[in-house]
Design a protein around this motif. Structure first.
Motif, PDB file in Angstrom:
ATOM      1  N   PHE A 136       0.887  -1.189  -0.138  1.00 51.73           N
ATOM      2  CA  PHE A 136      -0.033  -0.066   0.026  1.00 51.73           C
ATOM      3  C   PHE A 136       0.867   1.334  -0.146  1.00 51.73           C
ATOM      4  N   ARG A 137       0.299   2.438  -0.338  1.00 49.20           N
ATOM      5  CA  ARG A 137       0.899   3.683  -0.085  1.00 49.20           C
ATOM      6  C   ARG A 137       0.135   4.307   0.705  1.00 49.20           C
ATOM      7  N   VAL A 138       0.600   5.232   1.812  1.00 51.94           N
ATOM      8  CA  VAL A 138      -0.173   5.668   2.714  1.00 51.94           C
ATOM      9  C   VAL A 138       0.293   7.008   3.037  1.00 51.94           C
ATOM     10  N   THR A 139      -0.694   7.868   2.922  1.00 55.53           N
ATOM     11  CA  THR A 139      -0.389   9.588   3.130  1.00 55.53           C
ATOM     12  C   THR A 139      -1.013   9.929   4.522  1.00 55.53           C
ATOM     13  N   THR A 140       0.004  10.633   5.349  1.00 50.23           N
ATOM     14  CA  THR A 140      -0.530  11.032   6.667  1.00 50.23           C
ATOM     15  C   THR A 140      -1.140  12.370   6.179  1.00 50.23           C
ATOM     16  N   ALA A 141      -1.943  12.913   7.332  1.00 54.94           N
ATOM     17  CA  ALA A 141      -2.812  14.140   7.385  1.00 54.94           C
ATOM     18  C   ALA A 141      -1.826  15.193   6.896  1.00 54.94           C
ATOM     19  N   GLY A 142      -0.538  15.344   7.297  1.00 56.87           N
ATOM     20  CA  GLY A 142       0.156  16.392   6.873  1.00 56.87           C
ATOM     21  C   GLY A 142       0.390  16.469   5.345  1.00 56.87           C
ATOM     22  N   GLY A 143       0.097  15.525   4.769  1.00 56.21           N
ATOM     23  CA  GLY A 143       0.208  15.487   3.035  1.00 56.21           C
ATOM     24  C   GLY A 143       1.842  15.203   2.983  1.00 56.21           C
ATOM     25  N   GLY A 144       2.304  15.361   1.571  1.00 53.82           N
ATOM     26  CA  GLY A 144       3.559  15.054   1.554  1.00 53.82           C
ATOM     27  C   GLY A 144       3.728  13.789   0.776  1.00 53.82           C
ATOM     28  N   GLN A 145       4.907  13.402   0.304  1.00 52.37           N
ATOM     29  CA  GLN A 145       5.158  12.153  -0.350  1.00 52.37           C
ATOM     30  C   GLN A 145       4.552  10.715   0.562  1.00 52.37           C
ATOM     31  N   PRO A 146       3.683  10.053  -0.170  1.00 54.30           N
ATOM     32  CA  PRO A 146       3.150   8.573   0.623  1.00 54.30           C
ATOM     33  C   PRO A 146       4.340   7.771   1.038  1.00 54.30           C
ATOM     34  N   PHE A 147       4.046   7.146   2.166  1.00 50.53           N
ATOM     35  CA  PHE A 147       4.732   6.048   2.621  1.00 50.53           C
ATOM     36  C   PHE A 147       4.335   4.671   2.170  1.00 50.53           C
ATOM     37  N   THR A 148       5.367   3.502   1.883  1.00 49.21           N
ATOM     38  CA  THR A 148       4.935   2.270   1.328  1.00 49.21           C
ATOM     39  C   THR A 148       4.682   1.535   2.820  1.00 49.21           C
ATOM     40  N   ALA A 149       3.600   0.653   2.815  1.00 48.01           N
ATOM     41  CA  ALA A 149       3.128  -0.340   3.625  1.00 48.01           C
ATOM     42  C   ALA A 149       3.041  -1.527   3.230  1.00 48.01           C
ATOM     43  N   THR A 150       2.935  -2.526   4.272  1.00 50.38           N
ATOM     44  CA  THR A 150       2.722  -3.872   4.035  1.00 50.38           C
ATOM     45  C   THR A 150       1.647  -4.433   4.859  1.00 50.38           C
ATOM     46  N   LEU A 151       0.730  -5.551   4.352  1.00 49.93           N
ATOM     47  CA  LEU A 151      -0.282  -6.037   5.127  1.00 49.93           C
ATOM     48  C   LEU A 151       0.361  -6.817   6.086  1.00 49.93           C
ATOM     49  N   VAL A 152      -0.045  -6.881   7.324  1.00 50.16           N
ATOM     50  CA  VAL A 152       0.343  -7.789   8.248  1.00 50.16           C
ATOM     51  C   VAL A 152      -0.410  -8.967   8.559  1.00 50.16           C
ATOM     52  N   SER A 153      -2.005  -8.682   8.440  1.00 45.93           N
ATOM     53  CA  SER A 153      -2.970  -9.696   8.569  1.00 45.93           C
ATOM     54  C   SER A 153      -4.293  -8.898   8.122  1.00 45.93           C
ATOM     55  N   SER A 154      -5.464  -9.654   7.791  1.00 51.07           N
ATOM     56  CA  SER A 154      -6.597  -9.008   7.424  1.00 51.07           C
ATOM     57  C   SER A 154      -7.741 -10.170   8.286  1.00 51.07           C
ATOM     58  N   TYR A 155      -8.744  -9.750   8.629  1.00 52.73           N
ATOM     59  CA  TYR A 155      -9.678 -10.381   9.335  1.00 52.73           C
ATOM     60  C   TYR A 155     -11.184 -10.104   8.964  1.00 52.73           C
ATOM     61  N   PRO A 156     -11.447 -10.465   7.842  1.00 52.01           N
ATOM     62  CA  PRO A 156     -12.690 -10.239   6.952  1.00 52.01           C
ATOM     63  C   PRO A 156     -14.187 -10.603   7.650  1.00 52.01           C
ATOM     64  N   ASP A 157     -13.812 -11.592   8.784  1.00 55.66           N
ATOM     65  CA  ASP A 157     -15.295 -11.880   9.589  1.00 55.66           C
ATOM     66  C   ASP A 157     -15.710 -10.627  10.480  1.00 55.66           C
ATOM     67  N   GLN A 158     -14.705  -9.963  10.822  1.00 59.16           N
ATOM     68  CA  GLN A 158     -14.946  -8.743  11.588  1.00 59.16           C
ATOM     69  C   GLN A 158     -14.671  -7.610  10.716  1.00 59.16           C
ATOM     70  N   ASP A 159     -14.159  -7.706   9.292  1.00 58.99           N
ATOM     71  CA  ASP A 159     -13.931  -6.556   8.363  1.00 58.99           C
ATOM     72  C   ASP A 159     -12.976  -5.648   9.297  1.00 58.99           C
TER      73      ASP A 159
END
Length: 376
Positions: free
Chosen positions: A122-145
């Protein structure tokens, strides 16, 4: 996923709030409309806005203070926004955008499972704007969304949000919804807590996970596609929920009902995200299960009439109670079961280890057994 008329008083069809605005379109909008917000303030106890309070003088007479003014309330809003908005981020997943909340100072961000979808990076942008940071999925739990992603590099000054106590959420509390509706980063809307304890099922179409989620917070704050994974915040500057769903009525063509949105309560967010951060996955869901695979069946009038058991998990709750494939479940506890959705909604309010009665039809005969619920 539709629900029967009889259940509409306690459950609504809902849709996920993942944005459908392409990233390129959001950038075009952003050139004219987007603005970041940064800064913080020392948390203070909020004034009792709109209410009168007082103390007793030396004679014992109660002295009533003047109600808070509109300016006082505005100042509270602005203080909370300055304090919390830096902890709300925008998440880009391929060509779409969603929101997230900074969970800790190690770069973990909690969001919705339907926001991350099948994406791992993913690309994550903070509230301050600027260049986005990269991020990686740790885990997803769809049953609780819910899902957690982690920034590859933690930027200086990253501020974790403070999560509140779901037990203290009350109807009528003023709340602010923060996120990126329609790709408009760092947007804030205002409303109240309209209800608590809602059980809502989201559809699988339009990016939803099909999850049935209990104890959701209903709010009148405007939340729209792109708000998913953001923050529902009280005037103490605490996140009390993660905006996830908007009510949709089939009689209105499936469009969202204005002023009816739902957020996953903070207690569940902390439970699920905490396990993902610690173990890399959810090890204790706290969600009750019968241990079956089923499908909705209809009667001679083509009306939903129960859940047919397709498969029974060996050693599961249904298996231990003698329920077999081919049985049609029509009642669990005090609730009539007509569809898979109604079964999921009933189980969502129960706990693993809880005993309940299950009524089902087999070969034309009705049977009732006591079942000790398992865990999903």
């Amino acid at each position: 996923m539709d629900v029967s008329r009889a259940r509409r008083a306690r459950s609504l069809r809902a849709r996920a709030l993942r944005t459908g605005v392409p990233f390129a379109a959001a950038v075009i909008l952003g050139a004219a409309l987007l603005s970041g917000c940064s800064g913080s303030s020392t948390p203070q106890e909020p004034a009792a806005s709109g209410t009168a309070s007082g103390t007793k003088d030396a004679s014992g007479e109660r002295q009533v203070a003047a109600p808070a003014t509109a300016g006082d309330l505005q100042a509270e809003y602005q203080r909370v926004i300055r304090d919390v908005l830096p902890s709300v981020v925008q998440i880009q997943t391929g060509g779409e955008l969603g929101s997230g909340v900074v969970y800790d100072d190690k770069g973990h961000i909690v969001t919705n499972a339907h926001v991350v979808g099948n994406t791992k990076r993913f690309r994550v942008t903070t509230a301050g704007g600027g260049q986005p940071f990269t991020a990686t999925l740790v885990s997803s739990y769809p049953d609780q969304d819910l899902a957690v992603v982690k920034l590859d590099k933690v930027p200086p000054g990253l501020k974790a949000a403070t999560f509140g106590d779901s037990e203290k959420v009350e109807v009528g509390q003023i709340v602010l919804a923060m996120g990126s509706p329609l790709g408009l980063a760092s947007s804030v809307t205002q409303g109240i807590v309209s209800a608590t304890g809602r059980t809502v099922s989201e559809g699988q179409g339009g990016g939803g996970t099909g999850a049935t989620i209990a104890n959701m917070v209903q709010t009148s704050a405007a939340i729209n596609p792109g708000n998913s994974g953001g923050a529902l915040v009280n005037l103490n500057g605490e996140v009390i929920g993660i905006p996830t769903l908007a009510a949709a009525d089939p009689q209105l063509g499936g469009s969202a009902a204005p002023g009816i949105g739902f957020a996953i309560p903070a207690s569940m967010v902390k439970t699920i995200a905490g396990q993902i951060v610690k173990y890399g996955k959810v090890v204790d869901s706290g969600r009750a299960a019968l241990g079956i695979t089923g499908r909705t069946v209809v009667d001679a009038s083509y009306q939903p009439a129960g859940v047919a058991v397709v498969e029974v998990r060996a050693g599961g709750a249904a298996d231990r109670a003698g329920i077999r494939p081919g049985d049609v479940i029509t009642r669990v506890g005090d609730n009539d079961i007509t569809t898979m959705t109604s079964l999921a909604e009933t189980l969502a309010s129960d706990k693993p280890g809880q005993k309940t009665k299950v009524t089902y039809a087999r070969d034309g005969a009705e049977k009732t057994v006591e079942v000790t619920l398992g865990e999903q």
